[in-house]
Design a protein around this motif. Sequence first.
Motif, PDB file in Angstrom:
ATOM      1  N   ALA A 157       0.819  -1.213   0.000  1.00 46.38           N
ATOM      2  CA  ALA A 157       0.000   0.000   0.000  1.00 46.38           C
ATOM      3  C   ALA A 157       0.852   1.263   0.000  1.00 46.38           C
ATOM      4  O   ALA A 157       0.456   2.292  -0.555  1.00 46.38           O
ATOM      5  N   LEU A 158       2.029   1.197   0.615  1.00 45.47           N
ATOM      6  CA  LEU A 158       2.911   2.371   0.659  1.00 45.47           C
ATOM      7  C   LEU A 158       3.227   2.890  -0.736  1.00 45.47           C
ATOM      8  O   LEU A 158       3.348   4.093  -0.959  1.00 45.47           O
ATOM      9  N   ILE A 159       3.380   1.960  -1.681  1.00 41.65           N
ATOM     10  CA  ILE A 159       3.784   2.337  -3.046  1.00 41.65           C
ATOM     11  C   ILE A 159       2.753   3.272  -3.678  1.00 41.65           C
ATOM     12  O   ILE A 159       3.099   4.120  -4.504  1.00 41.65           O
ATOM     13  N   SER A 160       1.484   3.122  -3.273  1.00 43.72           N
ATOM     14  CA  SER A 160       0.420   3.880  -3.938  1.00 43.72           C
ATOM     15  C   SER A 160       0.653   5.390  -3.896  1.00 43.72           C
ATOM     16  O   SER A 160       0.188   6.122  -4.770  1.00 43.72           O
ATOM     17  N   GLY A 161       1.394   5.861  -2.893  1.00 44.10           N
ATOM     18  CA  GLY A 161       1.643   7.302  -2.796  1.00 44.10           C
ATOM     19  C   GLY A 161       2.334   7.884  -4.023  1.00 44.10           C
ATOM     20  O   GLY A 161       2.255   9.089  -4.267  1.00 44.10           O
ATOM     21  N   ALA A 162       2.999   7.042  -4.794  1.00 49.75           N
ATOM     22  CA  ALA A 162       3.740   7.542  -5.960  1.00 49.75           C
ATOM     23  C   ALA A 162       2.875   7.630  -7.208  1.00 49.75           C
ATOM     24  O   ALA A 162       3.264   8.277  -8.182  1.00 49.75           O
ATOM     25  N   HIS A 171      10.410  -0.364   3.994  1.00 51.22           N
ATOM     26  CA  HIS A 171      10.444   1.040   3.564  1.00 51.22           C
ATOM     27  C   HIS A 171      11.341   1.290   2.366  1.00 51.22           C
ATOM     28  O   HIS A 171      10.934   1.945   1.403  1.00 51.22           O
ATOM     29  N   ILE A 172      12.566   0.789   2.390  1.00 47.99           N
ATOM     30  CA  ILE A 172      13.448   0.997   1.236  1.00 47.99           C
ATOM     31  C   ILE A 172      12.871   0.271   0.025  1.00 47.99           C
ATOM     32  O   ILE A 172      12.846   0.789  -1.095  1.00 47.99           O
ATOM     33  N   ASN A 173      12.377  -0.921   0.282  1.00 50.02           N
ATOM     34  CA  ASN A 173      11.756  -1.727  -0.766  1.00 50.02           C
ATOM     35  C   ASN A 173      10.588  -0.987  -1.420  1.00 50.02           C
ATOM     36  O   ASN A 173      10.523  -0.820  -2.645  1.00 50.02           O
ATOM     37  N   ALA A 174       9.663  -0.474  -0.603  1.00 50.46           N
ATOM     38  CA  ALA A 174       8.489   0.227  -1.140  1.00 50.46           C
ATOM     39  C   ALA A 174       8.908   1.499  -1.864  1.00 50.46           C
ATOM     40  O   ALA A 174       8.331   1.851  -2.907  1.00 50.46           O
ATOM     41  N   ALA A 175       9.925   2.185  -1.350  1.00 54.84           N
ATOM     42  CA  ALA A 175      10.345   3.445  -1.972  1.00 54.84           C
ATOM     43  C   ALA A 175      11.003   3.195  -3.333  1.00 54.84           C
ATOM     44  O   ALA A 175      10.794   3.962  -4.281  1.00 54.84           O
ATOM     45  N   ALA A 176      11.792   2.133  -3.437  1.00 56.41           N
ATOM     46  CA  ALA A 176      12.412   1.815  -4.729  1.00 56.41           C
ATOM     47  C   ALA A 176      11.321   1.497  -5.750  1.00 56.41           C
ATOM     48  O   ALA A 176      11.363   1.961  -6.906  1.00 56.41           O
ATOM     49  N   ALA A 177      10.327   0.723  -5.326  1.00 56.97           N
ATOM     50  CA  ALA A 177       9.208   0.409  -6.217  1.00 56.97           C
ATOM     51  C   ALA A 177       8.444   1.678  -6.574  1.00 56.97           C
ATOM     52  O   ALA A 177       8.008   1.865  -7.721  1.00 56.97           O
ATOM     53  N   ALA A 178       8.296   2.582  -5.600  1.00 55.41           N
ATOM     54  CA  ALA A 178       7.558   3.829  -5.840  1.00 55.41           C
ATOM     55  C   ALA A 178       8.255   4.673  -6.895  1.00 55.41           C
ATOM     56  O   ALA A 178       7.597   5.265  -7.771  1.00 55.41           O
ATOM     57  N   LEU A 179       9.580   4.736  -6.827  1.00 52.86           N
ATOM     58  CA  LEU A 179      10.340   5.519  -7.821  1.00 52.86           C
ATOM     59  C   LEU A 179      10.078   4.981  -9.220  1.00 52.86           C
ATOM     60  O   LEU A 179       9.759   5.746 -10.144  1.00 52.86           O
ATOM     61  N   ALA A 229       4.176  18.456   9.999  1.00 54.61           N
ATOM     62  CA  ALA A 229       4.197  17.696  11.248  1.00 54.61           C
ATOM     63  C   ALA A 229       3.843  16.235  10.994  1.00 54.61           C
ATOM     64  O   ALA A 229       4.506  15.318  11.496  1.00 54.61           O
ATOM     65  N   ALA A 230       2.795  16.013  10.200  1.00 49.19           N
ATOM     66  CA  ALA A 230       2.386  14.638   9.892  1.00 49.19           C
ATOM     67  C   ALA A 230       3.519  13.900   9.176  1.00 49.19           C
ATOM     68  O   ALA A 230       3.817  12.744   9.478  1.00 49.19           O
ATOM     69  N   THR A 231       4.164  14.597   8.226  1.00 51.45           N
ATOM     70  CA  THR A 231       5.247  13.977   7.471  1.00 51.45           C
ATOM     71  C   THR A 231       6.428  13.674   8.389  1.00 51.45           C
ATOM     72  O   THR A 231       7.026  12.593   8.310  1.00 51.45           O
ATOM     73  N   GLY A 232       6.768  14.623   9.257  1.00 47.46           N
ATOM     74  CA  GLY A 232       7.898  14.440  10.162  1.00 47.46           C
ATOM     75  C   GLY A 232       7.715  13.222  11.059  1.00 47.46           C
ATOM     76  O   GLY A 232       8.653  12.449  11.270  1.00 47.46           O
ATOM     77  N   LEU A 277       3.092  11.733  -3.411  1.00 39.64           N
ATOM     78  CA  LEU A 277       2.999  11.906  -1.967  1.00 39.64           C
ATOM     79  C   LEU A 277       4.345  11.611  -1.304  1.00 39.64           C
ATOM     80  O   LEU A 277       4.428  11.283  -0.124  1.00 39.64           O
ATOM     81  N   ASP A 278       5.408  11.736  -2.078  1.00 39.69           N
ATOM     82  CA  ASP A 278       6.782  11.683  -1.565  1.00 39.69           C
ATOM     83  C   ASP A 278       7.127  10.415  -0.801  1.00 39.69           C
ATOM     84  O   ASP A 278       7.650  10.463   0.309  1.00 39.69           O
ATOM     85  N   VAL A 279       6.849   9.301  -1.442  1.00 38.52           N
ATOM     86  CA  VAL A 279       7.220   8.009  -0.849  1.00 38.52           C
ATOM     87  C   VAL A 279       8.742   7.905  -0.764  1.00 38.52           C
ATOM     88  O   VAL A 279       9.291   7.393   0.211  1.00 38.52           O
ATOM     89  N   ILE A 280       9.425   8.428  -1.787  1.00 40.36           N
ATOM     90  CA  ILE A 280      10.890   8.311  -1.811  1.00 40.36           C
ATOM     91  C   ILE A 280      11.510   9.166  -0.699  1.00 40.36           C
ATOM     92  O   ILE A 280      12.369   8.691   0.044  1.00 40.36           O
ATOM     93  N   ALA A 281      11.067  10.409  -0.582  1.00 42.09           N
ATOM     94  CA  ALA A 281      11.652  11.288   0.436  1.00 42.09           C
ATOM     95  C   ALA A 281      11.379  10.762   1.843  1.00 42.09           C
ATOM     96  O   ALA A 281      12.256  10.788   2.712  1.00 42.09           O
TER      97      ALA A 281
END
Lengths: 120, 415
Positions: free
Chosen positions: B108-113, B163-171, B256-259, B306-310
């Motif tokens: 589900a994390l990937i969807s942000g991208a 997290h790293i896994n989902a972010a790589a997929a998101a990119l 704040a939510a992002t932090g 939605l900045d999954v990578i950042a």
Amino acid sequence: MKLVVAVIRPERLSSVLEQLFRAEVKGLTISRVQGHGGEIERVETYRGTTVKMELSDKVRIEIGVSDHFVDAAVEAIIAGARTGEVGDGKIFVLPVDKVVRIRTSEEDRAAVTPVGVPAG
Amino acid sequence: MPNGADTAWLLISTALVLVMTPALGFFYGGMVRAKNALNTLMMSFSSLGFVGLAWAFFGYSVAFGPGSPWCGGGVYFFLRGVGLETQGTIPHLLFFAYQGTFAIITAALISGAIVERMRFSAYLAFITIWSLVVYAPIAHWVWGGGFLAKLGALDFAGGTVVHINAAAAALVCALVVGSRKDYARQAILPQNVPFTLLGAGLLWLGWFGFNGGSALGANRIAALAFVNTMLAPIATLVVWTILDLMRTRKVTAVGAATGIVVGLVAVTPAAGFISPMAALVIGAVAAIPSYYALLYRARTRLDDSLDVIAAHGIGGVLGALLTGVFAQKSWNEAGADGLLFGNAAQMGPQAIAIVVTIVYSGVLTFVILKAIALVIPLRADAREEGQGLDFTQHGEEAYSRGEGAILLLDKRSDS
């Protein structure tokens, strides 16, 4: 003077504004409205309830312009709003009896001429 | 017999992690436009169904079944042999369920991208296949006795796997699916910032189960991971606030939510291996690269919406590296000493795990997307994107006023 009233798709508003500003048409009012213009019906389903949405969200733009700006305004709206599908909207050009700028009590043509542009 | 206390804590933790996925839906759903609110929420909710089912049928066995260092075998397909026998100190079936909640949220994390433009059917196909082909093997490498575990890479609760896994997929998803047509042309504002804060708060709650539960028992390491899960985002939130103040003189709510999420991501791989003060340091440090990555990304053509990578990529890499710096055997004997405690060599396995995960996830994500694109277009068409995906993909609206809605009693009256 004329009042140009346009009803357009909400998702085209940004491009219409861009076209209007490019055509140097400044000073306008928008409102969110709902309407029906013969577009294909939208059917939505909520649990067992199926409904036909007869009204679609639209944005109405009203622009008071001096006569020689009417065509520019109309063309700009068309350029920004047309998708070619039913539901793109309408433009109405209405006569205006009188315009008053509240800040200065200027009337008519002076009132619809943006600040900094010589009237006429 | 299973240990009662351990079982009780893992039962609660499983429920906590499960609710992180709806929480993520609200976190993401608040940041999109109103016409895509339901679609964005559904991208998380549907993962509960599709990835959950794939996990029960195949994923669990690929990740945790006995097999090679590269991949688990098919022993547990369709939950064969997954019963109430004790695994560690808890019932095996509970371990399966707990791990399933991780698979669900990672997909589900990937969807942000790719929010606001991906065709929903293509998205469902993608997360289902991805959870089996990408998530399950990587989980096996790190937690299922695979080669990254043997290498000695420390990943307490999934900094790399999740997290790293989902972010790589998101990119890769953002690049292959492409930008939203309005991206960088007009301002795209969040429709409901309170939803985003609600989501961040519920994510934090769930994360106590995510990290605390990863001790797989009600024990001292669970307490350590739990407290570190509280401390790290606290530090991130404070540093994020200061960065916001310095840049705009305003403390933003979306910030704040992002932090909070960035702090949670960063402490995830380290939670059960580091001292509480180290958790505060990791949380504080993590704010800085993610904060500036967000600002930079928004000026690029990369619509990682939605900045999954950042958040998850940068935060995850930083957390994985700092785990190798701050890990301390005097806090957790099952862990290792890190760079600060005389074991610079720990940085090696940490870096290898990061690189291997990024490469594998990135390449396989590309292959899966291209394969799906042969069957279904990945994107909604331009007109649907303009109208919004709520109506065009789901036939519903998030904020329907009901004016002009005519009741259709049956199909025949639909003329």
